[in-house]
Design a protein around this motif. Structure first.
Motif, mmCIF file in Angstrom:
data_model
loop_
_atom_site.group_PDB
_atom_site.id
_atom_site.type_symbol
_atom_site.label_atom_id
_atom_site.label_comp_id
_atom_site.label_asym_id
_atom_site.label_seq_id
_atom_site.Cartn_x
_atom_site.Cartn_y
_atom_site.Cartn_z
ATOM 1 N N PHE A 120 0.828 -1.199 0.000
ATOM 2 C CA PHE A 120 0.000 0.000 0.000
ATOM 3 C C PHE A 120 0.870 1.260 0.000
ATOM 4 C CE2 PHE A 120 -2.835 -3.290 1.212
ATOM 5 C CZ PHE A 120 -4.109 -2.871 0.861
ATOM 6 N N LEU A 121 0.504 2.210 -0.876
ATOM 7 C CA LEU A 121 1.221 3.482 -0.977
ATOM 8 C C LEU A 121 0.337 4.669 -0.633
ATOM 9 C CD1 LEU A 121 3.211 2.760 -4.267
ATOM 10 C CD2 LEU A 121 4.032 2.562 -1.909
ATOM 11 N N SER A 122 -0.941 4.438 -0.377
ATOM 12 C CA SER A 122 -1.876 5.465 0.088
ATOM 13 C C SER A 122 -2.263 5.161 1.529
ATOM 14 C CB SER A 122 -3.146 5.492 -0.766
ATOM 15 O OG SER A 122 -2.876 5.821 -2.098
ATOM 16 N N GLU A 123 -2.373 6.196 2.337
ATOM 17 C CA GLU A 123 -2.855 6.003 3.707
ATOM 18 C C GLU A 123 -4.351 5.700 3.671
ATOM 19 O OE1 GLU A 123 -1.051 5.642 6.157
ATOM 20 O OE2 GLU A 123 0.823 6.730 5.810
ATOM 21 N N PRO A 124 -4.869 4.921 4.610
ATOM 22 C CA PRO A 124 -6.291 4.552 4.597
ATOM 23 C C PRO A 124 -7.234 5.754 4.608
ATOM 24 C CG PRO A 124 -5.089 3.204 6.175
ATOM 25 C CD PRO A 124 -4.133 4.251 5.695
ATOM 26 N N GLU A 125 -6.828 6.843 5.273
ATOM 27 C CA GLU A 125 -7.713 8.002 5.349
ATOM 28 C C GLU A 125 -7.727 8.818 4.060
ATOM 29 O OE1 GLU A 125 -3.798 9.090 7.453
ATOM 30 O OE2 GLU A 125 -5.169 7.375 7.348
ATOM 31 N N GLU A 126 -6.867 8.487 3.097
ATOM 32 C CA GLU A 126 -6.828 9.221 1.831
ATOM 33 C C GLU A 126 -7.957 8.823 0.883
ATOM 34 O OE1 GLU A 126 -3.002 9.979 -0.150
ATOM 35 O OE2 GLU A 126 -2.108 8.793 1.459
ATOM 36 N N TYR A 127 -8.604 7.694 1.157
ATOM 37 C CA TYR A 127 -9.640 7.236 0.231
ATOM 38 C C TYR A 127 -10.677 6.417 0.976
ATOM 39 C CZ TYR A 127 -6.933 2.848 0.324
ATOM 40 O OH TYR A 127 -6.274 1.703 0.721
ATOM 41 N N ASP A 128 -11.878 6.394 0.431
ATOM 42 C CA ASP A 128 -12.953 5.533 0.928
ATOM 43 C C ASP A 128 -13.172 4.414 -0.070
ATOM 44 O OD1 ASP A 128 -13.375 7.154 3.141
ATOM 45 O OD2 ASP A 128 -14.837 8.407 2.094
ATOM 46 N N GLY A 129 -13.614 3.259 0.446
ATOM 47 C CA GLY A 129 -13.712 2.089 -0.419
ATOM 48 C C GLY A 129 -12.315 1.569 -0.716
ATOM 49 N N GLY A 130 -12.188 0.819 -1.817
ATOM 50 C CA GLY A 130 -10.883 0.336 -2.236
ATOM 51 C C GLY A 130 -10.301 -0.779 -1.394
ATOM 52 N N GLU A 131 -11.105 -1.394 -0.534
ATOM 53 C CA GLU A 131 -10.579 -2.489 0.288
ATOM 54 C C GLU A 131 -10.228 -3.695 -0.590
ATOM 55 O OE1 GLU A 131 -13.344 0.008 2.717
ATOM 56 O OE2 GLU A 131 -13.494 -1.047 0.784
ATOM 57 N N THR A 165 -14.749 5.202 -3.565
ATOM 58 C CA THR A 165 -15.826 6.191 -3.568
ATOM 59 C C THR A 165 -15.338 7.597 -3.248
ATOM 60 O OG1 THR A 165 -16.348 5.708 -1.247
ATOM 61 C CG2 THR A 165 -17.543 4.457 -2.931
ATOM 62 N N ARG A 166 -14.102 7.720 -2.778
ATOM 63 C CA ARG A 166 -13.494 9.031 -2.526
ATOM 64 C C ARG A 166 -11.986 8.895 -2.572
ATOM 65 N NH1 ARG A 166 -10.850 11.503 1.576
ATOM 66 N NH2 ARG A 166 -11.165 9.663 2.906
ATOM 67 N N GLY A 167 -11.301 9.879 -3.162
ATOM 68 C CA GLY A 167 -9.847 9.879 -3.172
ATOM 69 C C GLY A 167 -9.266 8.881 -4.157
ATOM 70 N N GLU A 168 -8.027 8.501 -3.902
ATOM 71 C CA GLU A 168 -7.339 7.554 -4.779
ATOM 72 C C GLU A 168 -6.553 6.533 -3.970
ATOM 73 O OE1 GLU A 168 -6.619 9.253 -9.134
ATOM 74 O OE2 GLU A 168 -5.098 9.887 -7.686
ATOM 75 N N ARG A 169 -6.604 5.301 -4.435
ATOM 76 C CA ARG A 169 -5.876 4.182 -3.828
ATOM 77 C C ARG A 169 -4.702 3.852 -4.740
ATOM 78 N NH1 ARG A 169 -5.522 -1.493 -4.641
ATOM 79 N NH2 ARG A 169 -5.810 -2.792 -2.769
ATOM 80 N N ILE A 170 -3.480 3.981 -4.239
ATOM 81 C CA ILE A 170 -2.277 3.720 -5.022
ATOM 82 C C ILE A 170 -1.492 2.601 -4.336
ATOM 83 C CG2 ILE A 170 -0.147 4.695 -5.972
ATOM 84 C CD1 ILE A 170 -1.519 7.442 -5.833
ATOM 85 N N CYS A 171 -1.104 1.606 -5.109
ATOM 86 C CA CYS A 171 -0.404 0.445 -4.557
ATOM 87 C C CYS A 171 0.652 -0.047 -5.540
ATOM 88 C CB CYS A 171 -1.370 -0.710 -4.284
ATOM 89 S SG CYS A 171 -2.574 -0.402 -2.978
ATOM 90 N N SER A 172 1.567 -0.836 -5.011
ATOM 91 C CA SER A 172 2.421 -1.684 -5.837
ATOM 92 C C SER A 172 1.942 -3.114 -5.644
ATOM 93 C CB SER A 172 3.886 -1.557 -5.414
ATOM 94 O OG SER A 172 4.703 -2.446 -6.153
#
Length: 226
Positions: A120-131, A165-172
């Motif tokens: 994970f490269l995004s903090e959990p509070e940066e986005y909603d959903g994306g689990e 549903t909000r923000g962006e989820r960035i991962c490797s």
């Protein structure tokens, strides 16, 4: 076996990666999946052949090489060069199973995918959903970790990424061909290894601990494919 490995990357490493990724070009994520996956995959990826993907992938690989928990859990023989993806609002990846074999760029030998990994490269509070949801015989396991943390799980698992549903989820993400292809055997070896480490911290290398360590290596010698 599903395992959370914290702090694979430092905060500074994550921040540097994010700054570079935020300035990069992204392509349709369906470029790296087969026909079934393409029907349910809706995200963006850094092009596999891009210089930035290769540069950041080397940073990830170096961090993995320095992480004893990752080695103990995955027992890596070969690793697909890490890829990078991005999910914005409305993007998701429906239920799927990772392909059993992947071609590694620059190598004539295909790689068997035993272990799947998401860093994970995004903090959990940066986005909603994306689990990340990983399904097994015990049900669905929801994963949403701190930036820099890694989750590994069997590549045979059905899994999905919920809609953002909000923000962006960035991962490797990447795959590992393990020296021990059977997940149950890898789990037993990890459990034995971790108990050996805890006993060593308490008792030092006593005679009984040397015997347990011998048992670990003899099992690995019996099961490993190299």
């Amino acid at each position: 076996m599903m395992l959370h490995i914290p702090a694979v990357l430092t905060r500074d490493q994550v921040a540097t990666m994010r700054a570079q990724l935020d300035q990069s070009g992204w392509v349709d994520g369906r470029a790296t999946v087969g026909p079934q996956g393409a029907q349910v995959k809706h995200n963006r990826q850094l092009p596999e052949a891009s210089p930035l993907a290769r540069e950041l992938g080397q940073v990830v690989l170096a961090a993995l090489a320095a992480n004893p928990m990752f080695f103990a859990a995955a027992l890596p023989l070969r690793i697909v060069p890490p890829l990078f993806n991005r999910y914005g609002v409305g993007e998701e990846y429906g239920a799927h199973v990772d392909g059993a074999v992947r071609q590694v760029p620059g190598s004539p030998l295909p790689l068997r995918t035993d272990v799947s990994a998401t860093l994970f490269l995004s903090e959990p509070e940066e986005y909603d959903g994306g689990e990340l949801l990983v399904m097994d015989t015990y049900g669905a396991h929801e994963v949403k970790l701190a930036a820099g943390d890694l989750v590994v799980y069997p590549s045979s698992s059905v899994h999905k990424v919920e809609p953002v549903t909000r923000g962006e989820r960035i991962c490797s993400f990447f795959w590992v061909q393990s020296m021990v292809r059977d997940d149950a055997r890898r789990s037993m070896l990890l459990d034995l290894d971790q108990n050996i480490q805890r006993l060593r911290a308490r008792l030092g290398d006593c005679e009984e601990l040397v015997g347990l360590t011998s048992h670990y290596h003899n099992l690995l010698r019996q099961w490993a494919e190299t």
